[in-house]
Design an enzyme around this catalytic site. Structure first.
Site, PDB file in Angstrom:
ATOM      1  N   HIS A  28      -2.422  -5.658  -5.614  1.00  0.00           N
ATOM      2  CA  HIS A  28      -2.699  -6.976  -6.013  1.00  0.00           C
ATOM      3  C   HIS A  28      -2.990  -7.127  -7.568  1.00  0.00           C
ATOM      4  O   HIS A  28      -2.999  -8.258  -8.093  1.00  0.00           O
ATOM      5  CB  HIS A  28      -3.799  -7.364  -5.366  1.00  0.00           C
ATOM      6  CG  HIS A  28      -3.380  -7.755  -3.797  1.00  0.00           C
ATOM      7  ND1 HIS A  28      -4.292  -8.355  -2.862  1.00  0.00           N
ATOM      8  CD2 HIS A  28      -2.379  -7.343  -2.970  1.00  0.00           C
ATOM      9  CE1 HIS A  28      -3.885  -8.513  -1.765  1.00  0.00           C
ATOM     10  NE2 HIS A  28      -2.625  -7.435  -1.686  1.00  0.00           N
ATOM     11  N   ARG A  40      -4.768 -13.826  -2.886  1.00  0.00           N
ATOM     12  CA  ARG A  40      -4.698 -12.807  -1.679  1.00  0.00           C
ATOM     13  C   ARG A  40      -5.953 -12.363  -1.491  1.00  0.00           C
ATOM     14  O   ARG A  40      -6.189 -11.625  -0.711  1.00  0.00           O
ATOM     15  CB  ARG A  40      -3.803 -11.945  -1.832  1.00  0.00           C
ATOM     16  CG  ARG A  40      -2.122 -12.367  -1.956  1.00  0.00           C
ATOM     17  CD  ARG A  40      -1.236 -11.310  -2.179  1.00  0.00           C
ATOM     18  NE  ARG A  40      -1.465 -11.089  -3.654  1.00  0.00           N
ATOM     19  CZ  ARG A  40      -0.583  -9.923  -4.195  1.00  0.00           C
ATOM     20  NH1 ARG A  40       0.318  -9.428  -3.477  1.00  0.00           N
ATOM     21  NH2 ARG A  40      -0.633  -9.782  -5.479  1.00  0.00           N
TER      22      ARG A  40
END
Length: 788
Positions: free
Chosen positions: A293, A437
């Site tokens: 990420h 996320r």
């Protein structure tokens, strides 16, 4: 005659210079794996060798992110001239194959049986005009007019879709082959066409300023190519894409027929029979997801409410053009009980290359490709400002339990509170962070908490050492140090476990023990490769456990929680003191072995809503994602990595388990059809590593490019961002174990290598309160130039 002789010698020398230049500055390119079948001087035997060929041969030595023409010429009247044998299609051979036969092609430049196809700038303008009418969407004002506005990814995707339609029109009009589309069209200078009117400003030449600190978006990291690796730029590729139509349609089988259903691949190949790996703990998967990420986010197709577009419950004729749902077999052993025949899936948004070049479909990386901690800080000023305290250089927090002596949690997500999570209890919120996320999995949220706390700890320490520093300096310096910490832990602790020492050495991934790194090259594009994002780096899905275990500070297990119950539901972290139990779970719970088996928690219950009793299938999504990104099959990547090409299914013996070979043979028509991810996780691991040889190659090369192509890399020197020798040595002392000790609430002991299971002899637990686990001495950051 002497003149001719001297000219030929000059040609040879100049050719060798160009080839060596490309090889020296592109060591990670496919040419390094190529052996010329004939002496190079054979190529120079053709008198009056056109200078175009000299440039071409050198250019082929670069990586695919700089597409190279084959059998191409240029003229003032034409944007591109394709040369072909009469009656044959342009680009009869592919780029890789074509290089092997280069000397055989050269005489054809003077062959009277050669046809030329001229694509004029006017042809491109007409095709673009037609595409804009057919696509039926206006180019956003932010892209056309405002250079100061940060265009959103959906704004970038609109001109990308228009250019794809332009390519379709040109391909049909001129009968272009797949190779011509992939290698010819990208050579056109679109700045001489109407394309420049819809090309976002950040993809056009911009002037960069040299600064000590990174931009949030990654722009201007590379001064020669400012958009390389930046947020909103397109991912690049190891090898050319394999689309069904050569442009955008997802990959099909080698014979043009449909590939097996991703759900069938999941059911046959990835059922849940995993075993534990008694060497590594779950921290390896948690760090890997956090790092993912920080590097990649394929821009998703969202509706007006910022939610995934709905495909399954929409009539086919009314579906969004990016809908690409997964078909579920009627006799599916799980979904048949819930009357499900369709799994929602939407394609990633189409992206644009620097200069808005024409060619096949690319995908947007919504975040910067550099290891810069953007999952903590965000990839644009709007997000970064939202997360800052603007006091003491710190990030915002939720100080819920300070009265209990506990450290702060992440800030609450009060804007669009239900976006990115499910089943939110009343008066409770999900968490906010630099990457949206953050709530995807509870253990990921735990890693975010640790890194937020580390930033604030650094900012507080720097303020103590330099009380005269203002908020901005403290924030930027803490961010600068934390990015270096993430880089060091990744290359010093994480990658050696994943790749093994042999691959670490092969790709020059080992951090230095002293001195500065001299491997930075502005010729290296650190951008994320599509195969890394859509397949290779998804190896961690094989390691995921069925349950998340919690441990107390004495390393005793106290609870097991189903993994599916913690996906998009991070609310347990609001319980006082519970963060430590999840951190201790990460370092005490054994990870699953790297193998084809995937837990049913993510193959049947991924993002399951309470009460539904079913969710999505992560394995199906991985297979479908790679196909829609146009990733070629497994065999193509083996060949790229210099591994023996698989001729038939029997050749897979010894590479993957025998029972797995038979399953692939029954499911795919040829070995060239096998999807990269499904077999990549099935490969036997190389010695001392988690992954097999193909994934080791792709992951190793990607991380080599990230290191070599990052101007702000923590070991670099000669730039304003460089650490002093004393500061660099402090960063080299750092271990993940120390980050955990410093940012947990009450952790007593932790093993020295926090990603490996504790062992009293090889990896003992050490006392957090002592210097057995080295500390970062922030006095090395004292500003000695300051005068009161």
């Amino acid at each position: 005659m002497n003149f001719i002789k001297n000219f030929e010698d000059f040609e040879k020398n100049y050719l060798m210079f160009l080839v060596n230049y490309r090889l020296n500055f592109h060591p990670s390119s496919s040419i390094s794996k190529f052996v010329f079948p004939k002496p190079l001087n054979v190529i120079t035997h053709h008198r009056y060798l056109p200078w175009t060929w000299l440039f071409l041969i050198a250019s082929v030595a670069s990586s695919y992110d700089q597409p190279t023409p084959f059998n191409i010429d240029y003229s003032p009247e034409c944007a591109l001239v394709l040369k072909q044998s009469k009656g044959g299609p342009p680009f009869k051979r592919s780029l890789d194959a074509g290089l092997s036969y280069l000397s055989e092609y050269i005489p054809s430049w003077q062959n009277e049986n050669i046809d030329q196809t001229c694509i004029r700038y006017e042809d491109i303008n007409r095709a673009l005009h037609e595409a804009r009418r057919k696509f039926g969407e206006e180019v956003p004002y932010e892209i056309k007019e405002l250079s100061s506005v940060y265009p959103k990814v959906n704004h970038v995707s609109i001109p990308a879709e228009i250019l794809l339609e332009t390519v379709r029109i040109l391909a049909h009009r001129f009968g272009l082959s797949v190779d011509a589309i992939a290698h010819g069209l990208p050579q056109i200078d679109t700045s001489k066409t109407a394309v420049k009117e819809i090309c976002p400003t950040f993809l056009q030449p911009v002037k960069c300023e040299i600064s000590r600190y990174r931009t949030l978006s990654g722009m201007c990291n590379n001064l020669d190519n400012p958009s390389w690796g930046s947020a909103r730029s397109a991912m690049i590729r190891f090898i050319p894409p394999s689309y069904g139509d050569g442009i955008s349609i997802p990959r099909r089988a080698f014979d043009g027929s449909p590939l097996p259903s991703p759900r069938v691949v999941s059911l046959v190949m990835h059922h849940d029979v995993s075993e534990h790996d008694f060497g590594i703990c779950n921290m390896i998967a948690a760090w890997g997801q956090m790092l993912d990420h920080d590097l990649t986010r394929a821009a998703p197709s969202l509706d007006a409410r910022k939610r995934s577009i709905e495909c399954c419950n929409t009539p086919t004729e009314r579906r969004h053009y990016n809908c690409y749902p997964v078909d579920i077999p009627q006799d599916d052993p799980f979904y048949k009980f819930f009357d499900r025949r369709c799994m929602n899936f939407a394609r990633s948004l189409a992206g644009l290359q620097p200069g808005c070049r024409l060619g096949p479909r690319w995908q947007i990386n919504a975040i910067s490709a550099y290891m810069d901690g953007n999952f903590i800080y965000g990839s644009n000023e709007e997000v970064a400002s939202r997360l800052r305290e603007f006091k003491g250089g710190k990030l915002k927090t939720s100080p819920l339990y300070r009265n209990l002596g506990l450290k702060d949690l992440l800030p609450m997500k009060t804007v669009d509170p239900d976006l990115g999570c499910i089943a939110r209890p009343r008066n409770m919120y999900c968490f906010d962070a630099g990457d949206n996320r953050v709530n995807e999995q509870l253990q990921l949220a735990v890693m975010h908490v640790i890194m937020m706390r580390e930033h604030n700890r650094l900012a507080e320490g720097l303020a103590h050492v330099n009380p005269h520093w203002d908020d901005e300096t403290l924030y930027q310096e803490a961010r600068h140090i934390l990015s270096a910490e993430i880089q060091h832990v990744t290359y010093n602790e994480f990658l050696p476990i994943v790749l093994g020492h042999q691959i670490m050495k092969k790709y020059d991934l080992n951090p230095l023990n002293k001195g500065y790194y001299s491997g930075y090259s502005p010729k290296i594009n650190a951008g994320i490769r599509a195969a890394f994002q859509a397949s290779a780096y998804r190896f961690g899905h094989s390691l995921l456990p069925d349950v998340t275990e919690r441990f107390n500070k004495f390393h005793e297990k106290i609870e097991s929680i189903r993994l599916s119950r913690q996906l998009l539901q991070p609310y347990d972290l609001y319980k006082p003191g519970i963060v430590d139990t999840f951190i201790l779970g990460l370092i005490n719970q054994e990870a699953y072995r790297m193998d084809p088996a995937i837990t049913t928690e993510v193959t049947n219950h991924l993002f399951e809503k309470p009460g539904d009793n079913f969710g999505m299938d992560l394995a199906s999504i991985n297979v479908q994602r790679a196909r829609e990104h146009g990733l070629p099959g497994y065999n193509s990547f083996r060949e790229y990595c210099g591994l023996p090409k698989i001729r038939d299914f029997y050749d897979l013996g010894g590479i993957i388990p025998n029972n797995t070979v038979h399953k692939y043979a029954n499911m795919y028509k040829t070995v060239d059809d096998i999807d990269l991810w499904t077999i990549g996780i099935a490969e036997y691991p190389i010695p001392g590593a988690i992954v097999g040889p193909t994934f080791a190659c792709l992951i190793g090369e990607q991380f080599a490019n990230i290191r070599r192509g990052d101007r702000f890399w923590y070991e670099n020197h000669g730039w304003p961002s460089a650490f002093s020798p004393e500061q660099l040595q402090e960063i080299r002392k750092l271990r993940l174990a120390r980050i955990l000790c410093d940012n947990a609430d009450e952790m007593l002991t932790v093993q020295y290598s926090a990603m490996i299971m504790a062992d009293p002899h090889t990896n003992p637990r050490l006392d957090c309160s002592t210097d057995d686990i080295p500390r970062l001495d922030l006095s090395k950051w004292r500003d000695t130039n300051y005068k009161k």
